[in-house]
Design an enzyme around this catalytic site. Structure first.
Site, mmCIF file in Angstrom:
data_model
loop_
_atom_site.group_PDB
_atom_site.id
_atom_site.type_symbol
_atom_site.label_atom_id
_atom_site.label_comp_id
_atom_site.label_asym_id
_atom_site.label_seq_id
_atom_site.Cartn_x
_atom_site.Cartn_y
_atom_site.Cartn_z
ATOM 1 C CD GLU A 16 43.960 26.575 43.061
ATOM 2 O OE1 GLU A 16 43.843 27.331 44.209
ATOM 3 O OE2 GLU A 16 43.192 25.759 42.913
HETATM 4 C C1 LIG Z 1 37.126 27.238 36.214
HETATM 5 C C2 LIG Z 1 37.340 27.806 37.567
HETATM 6 C C3 LIG Z 1 37.395 26.949 38.646
HETATM 7 C C4 LIG Z 1 37.488 27.711 39.872
HETATM 8 N N1 LIG Z 1 37.717 26.993 41.108
HETATM 9 C C5 LIG Z 1 37.442 27.660 42.330
HETATM 10 C C6 LIG Z 1 37.462 26.936 43.692
HETATM 11 O O1 LIG Z 1 37.340 25.382 43.620
HETATM 12 N N2 LIG Z 1 37.146 27.504 44.943
HETATM 13 C C7 LIG Z 1 37.429 29.064 44.925
HETATM 14 O O2 LIG Z 1 37.432 29.245 45.874
HETATM 15 N N3 LIG Z 1 37.632 29.488 43.492
HETATM 16 C C8 LIG Z 1 37.782 28.992 42.375
HETATM 17 N N4 LIG Z 1 37.671 29.704 41.156
HETATM 18 C C9 LIG Z 1 37.734 30.973 41.247
HETATM 19 C C10 LIG Z 1 39.040 31.751 40.972
HETATM 20 O O3 LIG Z 1 40.064 31.440 41.921
HETATM 21 C C11 LIG Z 1 39.028 33.452 40.695
HETATM 22 O O4 LIG Z 1 38.275 33.465 39.280
HETATM 23 C C12 LIG Z 1 40.260 33.938 40.596
HETATM 24 O O5 LIG Z 1 40.962 34.013 41.957
HETATM 25 C C13 LIG Z 1 40.180 35.444 40.432
HETATM 26 O O6 LIG Z 1 39.167 36.290 40.878
HETATM 27 P P1 LIG Z 1 38.143 36.710 39.976
HETATM 28 O O7 LIG Z 1 37.513 36.106 39.083
HETATM 29 O O8 LIG Z 1 37.042 37.542 40.949
HETATM 30 O O9 LIG Z 1 38.627 38.088 39.413
HETATM 31 P P2 LIG Z 1 39.123 39.458 40.042
HETATM 32 O O10 LIG Z 1 39.628 39.468 41.228
HETATM 33 O O11 LIG Z 1 37.993 40.281 39.698
HETATM 34 O O12 LIG Z 1 40.142 39.814 38.917
HETATM 35 C C14 LIG Z 1 40.124 40.276 37.760
HETATM 36 C C15 LIG Z 1 41.246 40.881 36.974
HETATM 37 O O13 LIG Z 1 41.855 41.795 37.846
HETATM 38 C C16 LIG Z 1 43.392 41.595 38.413
HETATM 39 N N5 LIG Z 1 43.456 42.350 39.715
HETATM 40 C C17 LIG Z 1 42.416 41.829 40.837
HETATM 41 N N6 LIG Z 1 43.092 42.653 41.760
HETATM 42 C C18 LIG Z 1 43.994 43.449 41.541
HETATM 43 C C19 LIG Z 1 44.543 44.089 42.290
HETATM 44 N N7 LIG Z 1 44.707 44.334 43.446
HETATM 45 N N8 LIG Z 1 46.017 44.510 41.559
HETATM 46 C C20 LIG Z 1 46.028 44.416 40.292
HETATM 47 N N9 LIG Z 1 45.333 43.580 39.509
HETATM 48 C C21 LIG Z 1 44.234 43.087 40.071
HETATM 49 C C22 LIG Z 1 43.204 40.203 38.276
HETATM 50 O O14 LIG Z 1 44.517 39.976 38.208
HETATM 51 C C23 LIG Z 1 42.548 39.921 37.184
HETATM 52 O O15 LIG Z 1 43.411 39.778 35.793
HETATM 53 C C24 LIG Z 1 37.716 29.019 39.869
HETATM 54 C C25 LIG Z 1 37.583 29.818 38.896
HETATM 55 C C26 LIG Z 1 37.155 29.228 37.665
HETATM 56 C C27 LIG Z 1 37.359 30.134 36.356
#
Ligand SMILES: Cc1cc2nc3c(=O)[nH]c(=O)nc-3n(C[C@H](O)[C@H](O)[C@H](O)COP(=O)(O)OP(=O)(O)OC[C@H]3O[C@@H](n4cnc5c(N)ncnc54)[C@H](O)[C@@H]3O)c2cc1C
Length: 608
Positions: free
Chosen positions: A448
């Protein structure tokens, strides 16, 4: 054995009946002919019973068996199905959150109950909680036809809803989404093509249909989040009778294998591999400037899910806390410092164990107060006809939401860690419940919008909104409380510490605002600002509740059966103010140091 859901209703009853003004909510036109405050005990007791006796036992299968993926299908344990239908068929979710259902409860109450069901089996929360959020988007932004087709079945839980934002290359930065929407000759109907990942409930064998609320970019729309639109994309297209009909070209390519929430099918979902996946647009297509309404619409659901994430952290921390209290009472080890000659004692007598219990108890009560008071403002915004209250509701919802999401989910992990520590080596063992709780709760700071995204929302948007007036009004509420109560008998020291921390908090923000002119400074401090703000707010709420509790103690005396509860509320406030609030003061020194190590350090140092 892993799971062991534990909670009580006492603090929830205090919050809903003795602290928050629920009469104002029950007196609105929406609720005046329905429930009253007098019904709350029954509702809470029943929900806790159902969570313990029916949902709780399904948690072990969710964690141990988890979801299986075979030939494009997801198989969930039978106990997950039973627990899902118990929750939705008994009106705990579903009808209770359909705003048009006359028997609906206020959100403040619904979310007090959800604390039990989430903790009883966190793996299935995504399956029943997303339904009303997704249906709410259709209700608010869809055509009459879409509303009539989807909302009743989604609110009742017969069909499930999902939210589909994340793609492999578009996580935190949703604007990099590449899922396409291609117009057809049918107005409002598009062909959807793309891949989403991590979609909770993206495929499952529990409900007859799955309705994906999917973000996609209509051809020609602007780049970034601005160009996204939102679509209703059913797994099966409803037939003329409204029943699941033709398959809509949606495939599950696999499920993610996770640290926790193992019974929640988190899926890679492919839309339109055969070019026939239909999506139904919510609202209007992008205008000439290419701006779609998708992200603005999705925020309605996301804000609710953000509050849900904070509550989930609280819910799991509460279950871990109650388990750790029981363990500390049972486990015999060592001798009490105060009476070593009495022989071996239960570890609850040890000061450090009591400290860990107080840490958990005071934080959990603060989280619960933050969350339920925020839902109280949701009810006011939705149903009150008082324009002044409406105005305040907007302020509180803007500022509270990122704090509830990030502060509660982050610090709940520290609480669960303390619960685990109380078990010693047994805490690290999967035979005892806290290990799973710790794994399950680790998701809440991530999804989220990661907690960094929440912190940036607070610092970059909410604190500067309307030239800082929104945040100033939020802080003023705390200042007014302090001005009115700082002479309260017996709490002089607590208010002295708190007033000092408030002054230091203000000084810290001023110091930081000057630093934020340097690129990167706001970003490196954002998370810490959010935590300091969370502590400040938590301290105020705990004090507010302690003053009520102290009055009760004065009235009832120490022999009364409920004395330990009220004494506990006072103790929570005293502990938090004296042990946690001074961390705000220390943060001023950090801000004054204006450290730029993070900004200057070359990335190479991390690879040595
Ligand atoms: C169990 C689970 C359920 C989920 N359910 C859903 C769902 O129902 N629907 C859906 O759409 N998604 C869902 N997600 C996805 C979830 O919302 C994303 O994993 C989350 O938003 C982070 O995206 P990412 O994993 O690509 O991490 P990334 O965006 O790659 O981030 C990795 C790290 O880098 C940091 N970061 C990224 N960009 C920046 C920036 N510009 N500046 C500083 N720091 C940054 C982040 O804070 C994080 O610590 C789910 C994930 C899980 C694990």
């Amino acid at each position: 054995m892993s799971s062991n859901f534990m909670n009580t209703t006492r603090d929830q009853k205090f919050i809903l009946k003795e602290w928050l003004d629920m009469n104002t909510v029950f007196a609105t036109d929406r609720f005046k002919d329905g429930y009253t405050v007098d019904d709350l005990d029954f509702i809470l007791d029943n929900a806790l019973k159902g969570a313990k006796e029916v949902v709780g036992p399904s948690c072990e299968d969710s964690d141990q068996i988890g979801c299986q993926f075979e030939n494009g299908k997801v198989i969930t344990p039978q106990s997950s199905k039973d627990a899902y239908f118990f929750i939705v068929n008994n009106g705990f979710a579903g009808s209770n959150v359909d705003p048009d259902d006359e028997s609906a409860l206020p959100m403040t109450v619904v979310w007090a109950l959800n604390e039990y069901f989430i903790a009883a089996n966190p793996s299935i929360q995504t399956l029943w909680l997303a339904n009303s959020g997704a249906a709410g988007l259709i209700r608010d932004f869809g055509s009459e036809e879409l509303k009539n087709t989807y909302c009743p079945k989604m609110y009742s839980g017969e069909w499930a809803g999902t939210m589909d934002l994340t793609e492999p290359q578009a996580g935190s930065d949703v604007g990099d989404s590449t899922t396409k929407a291609i117009p057809t000759d049918d107005p409002g109907v598009y062909l959807i093509k793309g891949t989403k990942c991590f979609i909770s409930g993206g495929e499952q064998d529990i409900t007859d249909n799955i309705i994906h609320l999917t973000l996609a970019r209509i051809e020609g729309a602007a780049k970034g989040t601005r160009g996204l639109s939102l679509f209703v994309v059913p797994k099966y297209l409803p037939d003329a009778d409204g029943n699941p009909g033709l398959w809509n070209d949606i495939n599950c390519a696999g499920i993610e294998h996770k640290l926790g929430h193992r019974g929640s099918p988190t899926c890679v979902v492919n839309f339109g591999e055969e070019g026939t996946c239909k999506g139904f647009l919510l609202g209007n297509p992008p205008g000439e400037d290419g701006t779609g309404a998708g992200m603005m619409q999705m925020f309605k659901m996301m804000n609710e899910e953000r509050l849900m994430s904070g509550l989930s952290g609280c819910a799991l921390a509460a279950s871990a806390y109650h388990n750790s209290v029981e363990y500390a009472n049972d486990r015999i080890q060592g001798r009490a410092t105060t009476n070593p000659k009495a022989g071996r004692c239960n570890i609850i007598k040890h000061e450090d164990v009591k400290r860990m219990l107080m840490y958990q108890k005071s934080h959990i009560e603060a989280f619960r107060a933050m969350i339920l008071s925020t839902f109280w403002w949701v009810d006011i915004e939705n149903y009150s006809s008082d324009p002044d209250l409406h105005q305040l509701a907007k302020i509180f919802l803007e500022v509270n939401t990122p704090i509830v999401k990030a502060y509660c989910s982050d610090v709940s992990l520290q609480c669960i860690s303390e619960a685990l520590q109380i078990y010693g080596g047994y805490g690290f063992s999967e035979e005892y419940p806290v290990a799973e709780i710790y794994r399950d709760a680790r998701i809440y700071p991530i999804w989220e919008g990661t907690n960094y995204i929440q912190s940036l929302d607070l610092v970059g948007r909410k604190m500067t909104m309307r030239k800082g007036q929104v945040f100033a009004a939020w802080v003023k509420h705390i200042e007014d409380f302090v001005a009115a109560n700082k002479e309260a008998a017996g709490f002089e020291k607590e208010f002295e510490i708190y007033v000092n921390a408030m002054a230091k908090y203000g000084e810290t923000l001023q110091t930081l605002m000057a630093l934020f002119a340097t690129p990167g400074m706001a970003q490196q401090f954002a998370t810490r600002v959010l935590h300091a703000t969370g502590k400040l707010w938590a301290g105020k709420l705990l004090l507010e509740m302690a003053l009520i509790a102290q009055k009760k103690i004065d009235e009832l005396g120490t022999d009364h059966f409920d004395y330990p509860f009220y004494a506990g509320k006072v103790a929570s406030a005293r502990f938090f103010i004296k042990n946690i609030i001074p961390e705000i003061t220390a943060f001023l020194e950090v801000a004054k140091n204006a450290d730029t190590t993070v900004l200057e350090v070359p990335e190479e140092i991390f690879f040595v």
